[in-house]
Write an enzyme that holds these catalytic residues in place. Structure first.
Site, short mmCIF file in Angstrom:
data_model
loop_
_atom_site.label_atom_id
_atom_site.label_comp_id
_atom_site.label_asym_id
_atom_site.label_seq_id
_atom_site.Cartn_x
_atom_site.Cartn_y
_atom_site.Cartn_z
N LYS A 159 0.83 -1.20 0.00
CA LYS A 159 0.00 0.00 0.00
C LYS A 159 0.87 1.25 0.00
O LYS A 159 1.93 1.30 0.63
CB LYS A 159 -0.91 0.03 1.23
CG LYS A 159 -1.86 -1.17 1.35
CD LYS A 159 -2.91 -1.16 0.27
CE LYS A 159 -3.93 -2.27 0.50
NZ LYS A 159 -4.91 -2.38 -0.59
N ASP A 188 -0.44 -0.04 -4.38
CA ASP A 188 -1.89 0.17 -4.35
C ASP A 188 -2.19 1.41 -3.51
O ASP A 188 -1.93 1.44 -2.30
CB ASP A 188 -2.58 -1.05 -3.74
CG ASP A 188 -4.09 -0.95 -3.71
OD1 ASP A 188 -4.64 0.09 -4.13
OD2 ASP A 188 -4.73 -1.92 -3.26
N GLU A 214 -2.07 0.62 -8.61
CA GLU A 214 -3.47 0.22 -8.46
C GLU A 214 -4.29 1.32 -7.80
O GLU A 214 -3.85 1.96 -6.84
CB GLU A 214 -3.51 -1.05 -7.60
CG GLU A 214 -4.88 -1.67 -7.45
CD GLU A 214 -4.79 -3.03 -6.76
OE1 GLU A 214 -5.71 -3.35 -5.97
OE2 GLU A 214 -3.80 -3.76 -6.99
N GLU A 240 -11.50 -2.95 -8.59
CA GLU A 240 -12.02 -3.59 -7.37
C GLU A 240 -13.21 -2.84 -6.79
O GLU A 240 -14.00 -3.41 -6.04
CB GLU A 240 -10.92 -3.71 -6.31
CG GLU A 240 -10.51 -2.40 -5.68
CD GLU A 240 -9.51 -2.58 -4.56
OE1 GLU A 240 -9.92 -2.52 -3.39
OE2 GLU A 240 -8.32 -2.77 -4.87
N HIS A 290 -9.90 -9.95 -7.81
CA HIS A 290 -9.49 -9.26 -6.59
C HIS A 290 -9.82 -10.09 -5.35
O HIS A 290 -10.96 -10.50 -5.14
CB HIS A 290 -10.21 -7.91 -6.54
CG HIS A 290 -10.00 -7.11 -5.30
ND1 HIS A 290 -10.97 -6.96 -4.34
CD2 HIS A 290 -8.93 -6.41 -4.87
CE1 HIS A 290 -10.52 -6.18 -3.38
NE2 HIS A 290 -9.28 -5.84 -3.66
#
Length: 351
Positions: A159, A188, A214, A240, A290
Site C-alpha cells: 500500500k 496500491d 493500483e 475492485e 481481486h
C-alpha cells in the site's frame, strides 16, 4: 426449481487487522435448496460495512424473488438484477446477488469442480503476496516482504498513499531491497491520490520498477484515470471498486486501465465476472480477480488471458478458519492450483 434460501452471517477477526477500522471480515453464506433436495452454497462478503444490510436483502426481497425460479445462473442473475435496480445497480444489491449466483454455480457444477465446469485453460497461476499494510511500521512492512520472499512469491504488492510522499518512497524502496530486482512489485493507493499527486508519486517511484499502480484515483473518476494512464509509463490497474459491467465497459472504452481487477462478490458473482472478462478480452486487457483466493484462484485458471491470483497475508477463508480441509485451492512455492473437489469446493465449518 428453487424452493428455499437460507443465510448465515459470520464475523471473523483478522489475525492481521487491515487497520483500526477493519479488525474483521464479514461473510454471509447462502444456501439454496431445490425441489429435488439438492443444495448449493455460495457467499456474500464485506470487509467493513453493510453485512447486516446484505443479509436483510437476501432474507427478504431476494428470497421472495428467487423461490420458484429454475436454477439457471445467468437467467436468475439477469432477473434479480433488474428486480433490485430500484435499490441500486451495484453495491449492496450486487454483493447480495453474489451469494445467490455462487450457490447456483455450486449447483451447476454437479460432481465436477468449478474449473472443469468453466473450462480449464491452465494448470496453475502465479500468486502475488498482498498486504493491507499502509498502517504497518517500516519494520513490520520489511518483515512482511521477507515472508513473501521466503514463500517464493514471484510478485508482491504494498500500500501507498501516506501523507508524506517521502514516506511512500522510503517504504517502497525498503520492500524492493528485500525482494530483490527479479520479483515483480506493485503498489496500491486505494484511491488516496488526486491527479497531480498521482503524477508526482508515480514519477518518484519510477526507479523501483513498478509492475502496476493500483487505484491511484477515486474509482469513479474515469476521465482522470484515462488522463493519468496517457501520461505515465507504468501500467494502471483498476476495478475492485466497480460494480457493473457498464462501469467496466466505460473504463475500457476510455482507455483508463491496463489491468482490470473485478471482485467476484462486488460485481455480483461468477456470472457477471465472466461477462466482464470476455469484454476485457476484446480490448486485450487481462483480468486479475481481486482478493478471495479460494474462488478467484479457480476463476484465474479458466479466464481467457493469463493473470495472477492475489493472496492477502492470513486473510483467506482457510486462514480465517471458515472452511475445512481439503481446501479448494493450494498455494505452494508461489503457484496456485485447484483441488479435486466438486462444485466450488468450499466446505463451510459449522459455527
Amino acid at each position: 426449481m428453487i424452493t428455499e434460501l437460507r443465510t448465515t452471517l459470520r464475523t471473523v477477526p483478522l489475525p492481521r487487522p487491515w487497520g483500526a477500522g477493519v479488525p474483521a471480515n464479514h461473510v454471509i453464506t447462502v444456501e439454496l435448496t431445490l425441489a429435488d433436495g439438492r443444495t448449493g452454497t455460495g457467499f456474500s462478503w464485506t470487509p467493513q460495512i453493510g453485512a447486516r444490510a446484505v443479509q436483510a436483502l437476501l432474507d427478504n426481497e431476494i428470497r421472495e424473488a428467487v423461490i420458484g425460479l429454475e436454477p439457471h445462473p445467468e437467467v436468475v442473475w439477469d432477473r434479480l438484477w433488474r428486480h433490485l435496480r430500484e435499490a441500486g445497480g451495484g453495491g449492496l444489491t450486487t454483493i447480495a446477488l453474489a451469494g445467490v449466483d455462487l450457490a447456483l454455480w455450486d449447483l451447476r457444477c454437479g460432481d465436477a469442480g468449478l474449473v472443469e465446469t468453466l473450462g480449464r485453460r491452465r494448470d496453475s497461476v502465479p500468486v502475488y503476496g498482498s498486504g493491507v499494510n499502509l498502517h504497518y511500521s517500516p519494520e513490520e512492512l520489511v518483515a512482511q516482504a521477507g515472508r513473501w520472499r521466503a514463500a517464493g512469491y514471484p510478485a508482491v504488492k504494498v500500500k501507498v498513499g501516506r501523507d508524506s510522499l517521502r514516506e511512500d518512497v522510503a517504504r517502497v524502496a525498503a520492500v524492493r531491497e528485500v525482494i530483490g530486482p527479479d520479483t515483480l512489485l506493485m503498489v496500491d493507493a486505494n484511491q488516496r491520490w488526486d491527479l497531480p499527486r498521482a503524477r508526482r508519486a508515480i514519477a518518484a517511484l519510477a526507479e523501483y520498477d513498478l509492475h502496476w499502480v493500483e487505484e491511484p484515483l477515486p474509482a469513479d473518476d474515469v476521465t482522470g484515470q484515462a488522463r493519468l494512464r496517457a501520461g505515465v509509463d507504468v501500467p494502471i490497474a483498476v476495478g475492485e471498486s466497480a460494480y457493473s459491467v457498464y462501469e467496466f465497459r466505460d473504463l475500457l472504452v476510455a482507455g483508463a486501465c491496463d489491468v482490470l481487477q473485478p471482485n467476484v462478490v462486488r460485481v455480483g458473482g461468477i456470472t457477471p465476472l465472466l461477462r466482464i472478462a470476455e469484454l476485457a478480452r476484446t480490448f486485450d486487457v487481462p483480468v486479475y480477480p481481486h482478493l478471495l483466493p479460494e474462488i478467484s484462484g479457480q476463476l484465474a485458471l479458466a479466464l481467457p488471458l493469463p493473470c495472477m491470483a492475489e493472496e492477502v497475508e492470513d486473510a483467506s477463508f482457510a486462514a480465517l478458519g471458515l472452511i475445512a480441509e481439503p481446501y479448494p485451492v493450494l498455494v505452494e512455492k508461489g503457484e496456485l492450483r485447484a483441488g479435486g473437489h466438486r462444485g466450488l469446493g468450499l466446505r463451510w465449518r459449522v459455527t
